[in-house]
Scaffold this motif. Structure first.
Motif, PDB file in Angstrom:
ATOM      1  N   GLY A   1      -1.395  10.835  11.735  1.00 23.12           N
ATOM      2  CA  GLY A   1      -0.468   9.979  11.001  1.00 23.12           C
ATOM      3  C   GLY A   1      -0.391  10.367   9.536  1.00 23.12           C
ATOM      4  N   GLY A   2       0.831  10.630   9.073  1.00 24.25           N
ATOM      5  CA  GLY A   2       1.028  11.079   7.686  1.00 24.25           C
ATOM      6  C   GLY A   2       1.682  10.014   6.827  1.00 24.25           C
ATOM      7  N   GLY A   3       1.274   8.754   7.006  1.00 22.22           N
ATOM      8  CA  GLY A   3       1.767   7.677   6.140  1.00 22.22           C
ATOM      9  C   GLY A   3       0.836   7.517   4.948  1.00 22.22           C
TER      10      GLY A   3
ATOM     11  N   GLY B   1      -1.987   5.908   4.560  1.00 22.12           N
ATOM     12  CA  GLY B   1      -3.416   6.038   4.804  1.00 22.12           C
ATOM     13  C   GLY B   1      -3.804   7.460   5.140  1.00 22.12           C
TER      14      GLY B   1
ATOM     15  N   ASP C   1       1.767  14.549  12.232  1.00 22.92           N
ATOM     16  CA  ASP C   1       2.766  13.466  12.252  1.00 22.92           C
ATOM     17  C   ASP C   1       3.972  13.960  13.038  1.00 22.92           C
ATOM     18  OD1 ASP C   1       3.135  10.738  10.252  1.00 22.92           O
ATOM     19  OD2 ASP C   1       4.886  11.454  11.356  1.00 22.92           O
TER      20      ASP C   1
ATOM     21  N   HIS D   1       4.089  15.170  18.176  1.00 24.13           N
ATOM     22  CA  HIS D   1       3.833  13.813  18.641  1.00 24.13           C
ATOM     23  C   HIS D   1       2.429  13.765  19.231  1.00 24.13           C
ATOM     24  CE1 HIS D   1       4.186  10.255  21.312  1.00 24.13           C
ATOM     25  NE2 HIS D   1       4.882   9.801  20.292  1.00 24.13           N
TER      26      HIS D   1
ATOM     27  N   ALA E   1      -4.607   7.013  11.772  1.00 27.49           N
ATOM     28  CA  ALA E   1      -3.787   6.355  10.735  1.00 27.49           C
ATOM     29  C   ALA E   1      -2.343   6.311  11.229  1.00 27.49           C
ATOM     30  CB  ALA E   1      -3.902   7.124   9.423  1.00 27.49           C
TER      31      ALA E   1
ATOM     32  N   GLY F   1      -0.474   3.784  11.986  1.00 30.01           N
ATOM     33  CA  GLY F   1       0.338   2.629  11.591  1.00 30.01           C
ATOM     34  C   GLY F   1       0.520   1.629  12.720  1.00 30.01           C
TER      35      GLY F   1
ATOM     36  N   PHE G   1      15.579  -4.444   8.195  1.00 30.28           N
ATOM     37  CA  PHE G   1      15.282  -3.617   7.016  1.00 30.28           C
ATOM     38  C   PHE G   1      13.857  -3.080   7.124  1.00 30.28           C
ATOM     39  CE2 PHE G   1      12.700  -6.871   4.973  1.00 30.28           C
ATOM     40  CZ  PHE G   1      13.188  -8.040   5.569  1.00 30.28           C
ATOM     41  N   TYR G   2      13.281  -3.124   8.328  1.00 35.18           N
ATOM     42  CA  TYR G   2      11.895  -2.679   8.516  1.00 35.18           C
ATOM     43  C   TYR G   2      11.775  -1.219   8.931  1.00 35.18           C
ATOM     44  CZ  TYR G   2       8.764  -6.306   7.187  1.00 35.18           C
ATOM     45  OH  TYR G   2       7.992  -7.139   6.421  1.00 35.18           O
TER      46      TYR G   2
ATOM     47  N   LYS H   1       4.113  -5.961   8.459  1.00 42.15           N
ATOM     48  CA  LYS H   1       3.850  -5.168   7.261  1.00 42.15           C
ATOM     49  C   LYS H   1       4.368  -5.889   6.028  1.00 42.15           C
ATOM     50  CE  LYS H   1       5.049  -0.846   9.500  1.00 42.15           C
ATOM     51  NZ  LYS H   1       5.727   0.435   9.368  1.00 42.15           N
TER      52      LYS H   1
ATOM     53  N   ALA I   1       7.641  -9.005   1.985  1.00 44.66           N
ATOM     54  CA  ALA I   1       8.942  -8.331   2.160  1.00 44.66           C
ATOM     55  C   ALA I   1      10.107  -9.257   2.556  1.00 44.66           C
ATOM     56  CB  ALA I   1       8.811  -7.181   3.160  1.00 44.66           C
TER      57      ALA I   1
ATOM     58  N   ASP J   1      -2.466   0.118   8.762  1.00 42.99           N
ATOM     59  CA  ASP J   1      -1.846  -0.904   9.611  1.00 42.99           C
ATOM     60  C   ASP J   1      -2.434  -0.955  11.021  1.00 42.99           C
ATOM     61  OD1 ASP J   1      -0.245  -1.412   7.474  1.00 42.99           O
ATOM     62  OD2 ASP J   1       1.626  -0.721   8.387  1.00 42.99           O
TER      63      ASP J   1
ATOM     64  N   ALA K   1      -0.359  -3.323   4.359  1.00 43.29           N
ATOM     65  CA  ALA K   1       0.434  -2.815   3.231  1.00 43.29           C
ATOM     66  C   ALA K   1      -0.081  -1.435   2.840  1.00 43.29           C
ATOM     67  CB  ALA K   1       0.339  -3.770   2.045  1.00 43.29           C
TER      68      ALA K   1
ATOM     69  N   VAL L   1      -0.717  -0.095  -0.028  1.00 44.71           N
ATOM     70  CA  VAL L   1      -1.813   0.010  -1.017  1.00 44.71           C
ATOM     71  C   VAL L   1      -3.173  -0.073  -0.336  1.00 44.71           C
ATOM     72  CG1 VAL L   1      -0.652  -0.746  -3.118  1.00 44.71           C
ATOM     73  CG2 VAL L   1      -1.575  -2.439  -1.558  1.00 44.71           C
TER      74      VAL L   1
HETATM   75  C1  LIG Z   1      10.405  -3.484   4.130  1.00 44.39           C
HETATM   76  C2  LIG Z   1       9.013  -3.065   3.813  1.00 44.39           C
HETATM   77  C3  LIG Z   1       8.566  -3.110   2.502  1.00 44.39           C
HETATM   78  C4  LIG Z   1       7.261  -2.725   2.184  1.00 44.39           C
HETATM   79  N1  LIG Z   1       6.856  -2.752   0.877  1.00 44.39           N
HETATM   80  C5  LIG Z   1       5.601  -2.382   0.565  1.00 44.39           C
HETATM   81  C6  LIG Z   1       5.163  -2.395  -0.787  1.00 44.39           C
HETATM   82  O1  LIG Z   1       5.916  -2.735  -1.719  1.00 44.39           O
HETATM   83  N2  LIG Z   1       3.893  -2.029  -1.045  1.00 44.39           N
HETATM   84  C7  LIG Z   1       3.032  -1.656  -0.051  1.00 44.39           C
HETATM   85  O2  LIG Z   1       1.884  -1.325  -0.345  1.00 44.39           O
HETATM   86  N3  LIG Z   1       3.417  -1.630   1.249  1.00 44.39           N
HETATM   87  C8  LIG Z   1       4.680  -1.980   1.568  1.00 44.39           C
HETATM   88  N4  LIG Z   1       5.088  -1.949   2.883  1.00 44.39           N
HETATM   89  C9  LIG Z   1       4.095  -1.700   3.968  1.00 44.39           C
HETATM   90  C10 LIG Z   1       3.774  -0.237   4.151  1.00 44.39           C
HETATM   91  O3  LIG Z   1       4.942   0.519   4.376  1.00 44.39           O
HETATM   92  C11 LIG Z   1       2.819  -0.047   5.333  1.00 44.39           C
HETATM   93  O4  LIG Z   1       1.820  -1.015   5.310  1.00 44.39           O
HETATM   94  C12 LIG Z   1       2.175   1.328   5.241  1.00 44.39           C
HETATM   95  O5  LIG Z   1       3.168   2.300   5.464  1.00 44.39           O
HETATM   96  C13 LIG Z   1       1.037   1.496   6.243  1.00 44.39           C
HETATM   97  O6  LIG Z   1       0.483   2.767   6.112  1.00 44.39           O
HETATM   98  P1  LIG Z   1      -0.209   3.509   7.346  1.00 44.39           P
HETATM   99  O7  LIG Z   1      -0.676   4.819   6.823  1.00 44.39           O
HETATM  100  O8  LIG Z   1      -1.182   2.613   7.988  1.00 44.39           O
HETATM  101  O9  LIG Z   1       0.943   3.706   8.402  1.00 44.39           O
HETATM  102  P2  LIG Z   1       2.372   4.359   8.253  1.00 44.39           P
HETATM  103  O10 LIG Z   1       2.748   4.531   6.824  1.00 44.39           O
HETATM  104  O11 LIG Z   1       3.279   3.573   9.128  1.00 44.39           O
HETATM  105  O12 LIG Z   1       2.184   5.816   8.844  1.00 44.39           O
HETATM  106  C14 LIG Z   1       1.970   6.051  10.211  1.00 44.39           C
HETATM  107  C15 LIG Z   1       2.475   7.452  10.526  1.00 44.39           C
HETATM  108  O13 LIG Z   1       2.078   7.783  11.853  1.00 44.39           O
HETATM  109  C16 LIG Z   1       3.134   8.489  12.468  1.00 44.39           C
HETATM  110  N5  LIG Z   1       3.002   8.304  13.916  1.00 44.39           N
HETATM  111  C17 LIG Z   1       2.948   7.130  14.601  1.00 44.39           C
HETATM  112  N6  LIG Z   1       2.762   7.363  15.912  1.00 44.39           N
HETATM  113  C18 LIG Z   1       2.709   8.708  16.056  1.00 44.39           C
HETATM  114  C19 LIG Z   1       2.495   9.577  17.181  1.00 44.39           C
HETATM  115  N7  LIG Z   1       2.278   9.108  18.419  1.00 44.39           N
HETATM  116  N8  LIG Z   1       2.486  10.907  16.965  1.00 44.39           N
HETATM  117  C20 LIG Z   1       2.657  11.412  15.710  1.00 44.39           C
HETATM  118  N9  LIG Z   1       2.845  10.638  14.624  1.00 44.39           N
HETATM  119  C21 LIG Z   1       2.864   9.311  14.806  1.00 44.39           C
HETATM  120  C22 LIG Z   1       4.395   7.890  11.910  1.00 44.39           C
HETATM  121  O14 LIG Z   1       5.468   8.818  11.992  1.00 44.39           O
HETATM  122  C23 LIG Z   1       3.992   7.567  10.463  1.00 44.39           C
HETATM  123  O15 LIG Z   1       4.356   8.587   9.566  1.00 44.39           O
HETATM  124  C24 LIG Z   1       6.401  -2.297   3.224  1.00 44.39           C
HETATM  125  C25 LIG Z   1       6.853  -2.236   4.542  1.00 44.39           C
HETATM  126  C26 LIG Z   1       8.136  -2.602   4.838  1.00 44.39           C
HETATM  127  C27 LIG Z   1       8.604  -2.501   6.265  1.00 44.39           C
END
Ligand SMILES: Cc1cc2nc3c(=O)[nH]c(=O)nc-3n(C[C@H](O)[C@H](O)[C@H](O)COP(=O)(O)OP(=O)(O)OC[C@H]3O[C@@H](n4cnc5c(N)ncnc54)[C@H](O)[C@@H]3O)c2cc1C
Length: 382
Positions: free
Chosen positions: A10-12, A14, A36, A78, A104, A106, A123-124, A154, A158, A285, A299, A301
């Protein structure tokens, strides 16, 4: 010493932070790979301004290919399955083995949980947000409903931030008197995770702006034509734009791996973010870190802070250096009241006496902080 293989799924927020932090602390014998399904990922936090046409859709993404500048290998694929027994991850491109694994991935959206929501607005998600933007650009009068289905979702601020941005946008366009804005949420009040005072302040801010708030009314269905929403309290409403906050769930591939032990989110040690399997971590997440009567919010952060901590822990184990301090659960999110003013909400979520949180006033400098946060995200500094 043989090199270790660190695999980040996962390249979000985290995953990127975990990969960068680990890589920076290791020498070249060791390998850090991030996987990712998308090369370009988007910042969801920009969606509220995107839907009202105040954010350029071409400036919400970053390319994970750029991580090679920092010595992190990126694989666009994937993730199909995670085999913790054999320490292997099977992807659409190849099978990789690991010594340390960071999950990571999400939260996954379950569009089927609320019939009709898949074809309604939202808008999610970046693509959904662009569709909603096209609809709003044509809207001159009518009712807009923002409707959450069930917690956790999330970025708990929001829905309220988006309602206030819609209010600001409609005023700017001179159509506010023709537009009704309603927010339906499943919880007893807004932003409960940030404490009673913050919740009351958000409630007041909505009221002052003429935004209707209906609590304990999670959306349960949207009609096939997308014009009527039904809620858990038995009520329903007609609207011109119904935008749902989808039900969030653990990604199927994580549930199937057994690492969550059948729980809704991956349980982890709150000090190390390690799962019940040694050297397998779950951050952001996808996990649950209890905090008082709630959990650390989903979130970016927090995902990013957890990524940094896990990077420190993994590299300290590989380098056999000092054990890092435990994860602190500290984080601040933004809550924009308009396109020009943002407040900050958050605090310390893992103190012995329970969460210590605050909500600041919305200010111009708060918005500048938010802009800087977004720039830093694009440049892989967050
Ligand atoms: C409308 C909105 C507003 C927001 N505003 C804020 C804000 O102001 N501040 C804040 O801190 N947070 C905000 N967030 C929340 C924030 O976007 C998430 O909490 C955050 O992205 C979580 O990070 P993560 O690394 O856990 O997961 P993600 O960022 O969701 O990353 C997960 C990654 O895993 C990849 N993935 C998933 N499954 C697979 C698979 N099977 N194979 C390969 N890749 C896969 C996805 O493509 C994704 O890139 C907001 C969210 C929304 C929807």
């Amino acid at each position: 010493m043989v090199g270790s293989k660190v695999l980040v799924l996962g390249g979000g927020f985290g995953g990127v932070q975990a990969a960068i932090t680990t890589r920076a602390a290791l020498d070249s014998r060791h390998e850090v790979t991030i996987i990712d399904q998308h090369r370009i990922t988007h910042l969801c936090g920009m969606n509220p301004l995107l839907i009202v046409g105040e954010q350029d859709a071409n400036k919400t993404g970053r390319s994970l290919g750029r991580l090679s500048n920092r010595g992190v290998k990126f694989l666009e694929a994937h993730v199909n399955s995670i085999n913790t027994q054999d320490q292997k991850v099977i992807t659409s491109a190849q099978t990789l083995d690991y010594d340390y694994l960071v999950i990571a991935l999400g939260a996954q959206y379950d569009w089927n949980a609320v019939p009709g929501s898949k074809d309604a607005y939202s808008f999610y998600d970046f693509d959904y947000a662009r569709r909603m933007r096209r609809r709003l650009s044509r809207l001159k009068r009518g009712k807009i409903v923002l409707a959450a289905a069930k917690p956790p979702y999330k970025c708990p601020p929001a829905p309220f931030e988006t309602a206030m941005i819609l209010n600001w946008w409609a005023r700017k366009k001179g159509i506010r008197k023709n537009i009704e804005i309603s927010v339906y949420i499943p919880e007893p009040g807004p932003l409960g995770v940030a404490g009673k005072e913050a919740s009351t302040r958000v409630r007041n801010a909505l009221e002052q702006r003429g935004i209707e708030l209906i609590t304990q009314a999670g959306v349960v269905e949207v009609s096939p034509n997308g014009r009527e929403a039904s809620f858990a309290d038995g009520s329903s409403t007609f609207a011109d734009v119904i935008s749902t906050i989808p039900v969030h769930k653990i990604p199927d591939v994580v549930a199937d791996s057994g690492i969550s032990k059948g729980k809704p989110w991956v349980p982890v040690n709150s000090k190390t973010l390690e799962t019940s399997s040694e050297n397998i971590f779950a951050i952001g997440d996808v996990n649950i870190v209890p905090s008082g009567e709630f959990a650390i919010p989903k979130a970016g952060v927090f995902a990013s802070g957890q990524g940094r901590k896990v990077g420190e822990i993994i590299s300290s184990r590989i380098n056999q250096s000092d054990i890092p301090d435990p994860y602190d659960g500290i984080g601040l999110c933004y809550l924009s009241y308009s396109g020009g003013r943002s407040a900050m909400v958050g605090g310390k979520f893992l103190t012995d006496s329970g969460p210590e949180t605050t909500l600041s006033d919305p200010t111009v400098s708060g918005k500048k902080h938010k802009d800087r946060f977004e720039r830093d995200w694009r440049n892989f500094k967050i």
